[in-house]
Design a protein around this motif. Structure first.
Motif, mmCIF file in Angstrom:
data_model
loop_
_atom_site.group_PDB
_atom_site.id
_atom_site.type_symbol
_atom_site.label_atom_id
_atom_site.label_comp_id
_atom_site.label_asym_id
_atom_site.label_seq_id
_atom_site.Cartn_x
_atom_site.Cartn_y
_atom_site.Cartn_z
ATOM 1 N N ALA A 1 0.838 -1.198 0.000
ATOM 2 C CA ALA A 1 0.000 0.000 0.000
ATOM 3 C C ALA A 1 0.874 1.251 0.000
ATOM 4 N N GLY A 2 1.967 1.213 0.773
ATOM 5 C CA GLY A 2 2.886 2.351 0.817
ATOM 6 C C GLY A 2 3.481 2.659 -0.540
ATOM 7 N N LEU A 3 3.926 1.612 -1.246
ATOM 8 C CA LEU A 3 4.482 1.803 -2.585
ATOM 9 C C LEU A 3 3.420 2.312 -3.548
ATOM 10 N N ALA A 4 2.222 1.755 -3.440
ATOM 11 C CA ALA A 4 1.134 2.157 -4.337
ATOM 12 C C ALA A 4 0.806 3.637 -4.165
ATOM 13 N N ILE A 5 0.757 4.088 -2.923
ATOM 14 C CA ILE A 5 0.435 5.496 -2.650
ATOM 15 C C ILE A 5 1.522 6.413 -3.194
ATOM 16 N N LEU A 6 2.775 6.043 -2.976
ATOM 17 C CA LEU A 6 3.879 6.882 -3.442
ATOM 18 C C LEU A 6 4.097 6.761 -4.949
ATOM 19 N N SER A 7 3.340 5.856 -5.590
ATOM 20 C CA SER A 7 3.376 5.764 -7.050
ATOM 21 C C SER A 7 2.494 6.829 -7.678
ATOM 22 N N VAL A 8 1.465 7.251 -6.945
ATOM 23 C CA VAL A 8 0.524 8.233 -7.505
ATOM 24 C C VAL A 8 0.644 9.605 -6.857
ATOM 25 N N LEU A 9 1.314 9.679 -5.704
ATOM 26 C CA LEU A 9 1.475 10.954 -5.010
ATOM 27 C C LEU A 9 2.920 11.122 -4.561
ATOM 28 N N ARG A 10 3.518 12.248 -4.875
ATOM 29 C CA ARG A 10 4.843 12.577 -4.347
ATOM 30 C C ARG A 10 4.687 12.821 -2.845
ATOM 31 N N PRO A 11 5.766 12.709 -2.060
ATOM 32 C CA PRO A 11 5.640 12.884 -0.610
ATOM 33 C C PRO A 11 4.912 14.150 -0.194
ATOM 34 N N ALA A 12 5.248 15.284 -0.811
ATOM 35 C CA ALA A 12 4.586 16.544 -0.441
ATOM 36 C C ALA A 12 3.114 16.527 -0.840
ATOM 37 N N GLU A 13 2.791 15.897 -1.961
ATOM 38 C CA GLU A 13 1.393 15.792 -2.385
ATOM 39 C C GLU A 13 0.604 14.916 -1.417
ATOM 40 N N PHE A 14 1.237 13.823 -0.968
ATOM 41 C CA PHE A 14 0.586 12.946 0.003
ATOM 42 C C PHE A 14 0.344 13.692 1.309
ATOM 43 N N ALA A 15 1.351 14.443 1.759
ATOM 44 C CA ALA A 15 1.211 15.216 2.995
ATOM 45 C C ALA A 15 0.070 16.214 2.870
ATOM 46 N N LEU A 16 -0.032 16.850 1.718
ATOM 47 C CA LEU A 16 -1.093 17.821 1.493
ATOM 48 C C LEU A 16 -2.462 17.151 1.525
ATOM 49 N N ALA A 17 -2.564 15.973 0.902
ATOM 50 C CA ALA A 17 -3.833 15.228 0.898
ATOM 51 C C ALA A 17 -4.240 14.867 2.325
ATOM 52 N N VAL A 18 -3.260 14.506 3.149
ATOM 53 C CA VAL A 18 -3.551 14.119 4.533
ATOM 54 C C VAL A 18 -4.055 15.309 5.343
ATOM 55 N N VAL A 19 -3.325 16.425 5.297
ATOM 56 C CA VAL A 19 -3.689 17.563 6.153
ATOM 57 C C VAL A 19 -4.975 18.253 5.694
ATOM 58 N N THR A 20 -5.321 18.087 4.397
ATOM 59 C CA THR A 20 -6.561 18.687 3.913
ATOM 60 C C THR A 20 -7.726 17.695 3.969
ATOM 61 N N GLY A 21 -7.440 16.461 4.407
ATOM 62 C CA GLY A 21 -8.487 15.457 4.522
ATOM 63 C C GLY A 21 -8.959 14.912 3.186
ATOM 64 N N ASP A 22 -8.135 15.048 2.162
ATOM 65 C CA ASP A 22 -8.517 14.604 0.819
ATOM 66 C C ASP A 22 -8.187 13.118 0.648
ATOM 67 N N PHE A 23 -8.975 12.254 1.315
ATOM 68 C CA PHE A 23 -8.689 10.822 1.255
ATOM 69 C C PHE A 23 -8.939 10.251 -0.137
ATOM 70 N N LYS A 24 -9.779 10.938 -0.937
ATOM 71 C CA LYS A 24 -10.061 10.445 -2.287
ATOM 72 C C LYS A 24 -8.808 10.435 -3.154
ATOM 73 N N ALA A 25 -7.924 11.401 -2.916
ATOM 74 C CA ALA A 25 -6.667 11.433 -3.680
ATOM 75 C C ALA A 25 -5.837 10.199 -3.375
ATOM 76 N N ILE A 26 -5.912 9.726 -2.132
ATOM 77 C CA ILE A 26 -5.136 8.547 -1.725
ATOM 78 C C ILE A 26 -5.724 7.273 -2.314
ATOM 79 N N THR A 27 -7.037 7.245 -2.552
ATOM 80 C CA THR A 27 -7.667 6.053 -3.124
ATOM 81 C C THR A 27 -7.294 5.852 -4.586
ATOM 82 N N ARG A 28 -6.605 6.825 -5.189
ATOM 83 C CA ARG A 28 -6.098 6.622 -6.555
ATOM 84 C C ARG A 28 -5.044 5.531 -6.583
ATOM 85 N N ALA A 29 -4.451 5.241 -5.431
ATOM 86 C CA ALA A 29 -3.433 4.184 -5.345
ATOM 87 C C ALA A 29 -4.098 2.820 -5.479
ATOM 88 N N GLN A 30 -3.502 1.965 -6.278
ATOM 89 C CA GLN A 30 -4.051 0.634 -6.514
ATOM 90 C C GLN A 30 -4.125 -0.158 -5.207
#
Length: 198
Positions: free
Chosen positions: A84-113
């Motif tokens: 899951a960690g690899l999948a998430i970092l395949s679709v989101l760069r670290p800063a993008e992932f951090a931004l998705a987390v702090v803004t509560g944008d869980f839908k962006a994280i579901t883009r990961a396979q």
């Protein structure tokens, strides 16, 4: 145990790279994003995480220490394993992932396979208070930079962009790079940034 591996790319597999260090060839599992930056015969330094299980010892690799750090945070969440960690970092760069987390944008994280809404929401919930401004700073190998969204103008601009159909993370990313003395100017600047990214 193994902080990094420095050697020659011997072979590229579907989800891993073989690194020849001279006497040993290490198989390191990486995201498609990481693998795309490597080429056979080139020299590479891979930051690694060693997962030890009863029946296996697997190495997971990253191009930057920032990616590795974010990977460690992701897998600290119960139910989020290395895949899951690899999948998430395949679709989101670290800063993008951090931004998705702090803004509560869980839908962006579901883009990961393989990462469904329940796991994505759990990741956001558990990591939201563990990320800081350092996670938004541009790092080597990343093509996106962020500044913290702190003003009421910024928040109003994000809400307006979301109303136009942009996701929370897309809006926040654009606003973080926008300039303006009021909400209207920030929205105009952010729309220009979004237009360039299309």
């Amino acid at each position: 145990m193994i902080a990094f591996i420095n050697g020659t790319v011997e072979a590229l597999e579907e989800n891993a790279v073989i690194i020849d260090t001279g006497a040993i060839g290490y198989r390191v599992y990486m995201s498609p994003y990481g693998l795309s930056a490597l080429s056979k015969g080139s020299t590479a330094k891979i930051h690694t995480y060693l997962k030890v299980a009863e029946d296996a010892m697997d190495l997971y690799g990253f191009l930057t220490s920032e990616e590795l750090s974010m990977f460690r945070r992701i897998i600290s969440v119960s139910g989020a394993g290395p895949k899951a960690g690899l999948a998430i970092l395949s679709v989101l760069r670290p800063a993008e992932f951090a931004l998705a987390v702090v803004t509560g944008d869980f839908k962006a994280i579901t883009r990961a396979q393989g990462v469904g809404p329940k796991l994505a929401q759990k990741i956001v919930l558990e990591l939201k208070d563990k990320l800081d401004n350092a996670d938004f700073i541009k790092t080597a190998g990343e093509d996106t930079s962020f500044k913290p969204v702190t003003t009421s103008f910024d928040n109003e601009a994000i809400e307006a962009l979301c109303a136009l159909g942009y996701t929370q993370s897309e809006a926040a990313r654009a606003v973080s790079g926008a300039e303006g003395a009021n909400t209207s100017e920030i929205i105009t600047s952010a729309l220009k940034i979004l237009a360039k990214s299309l």
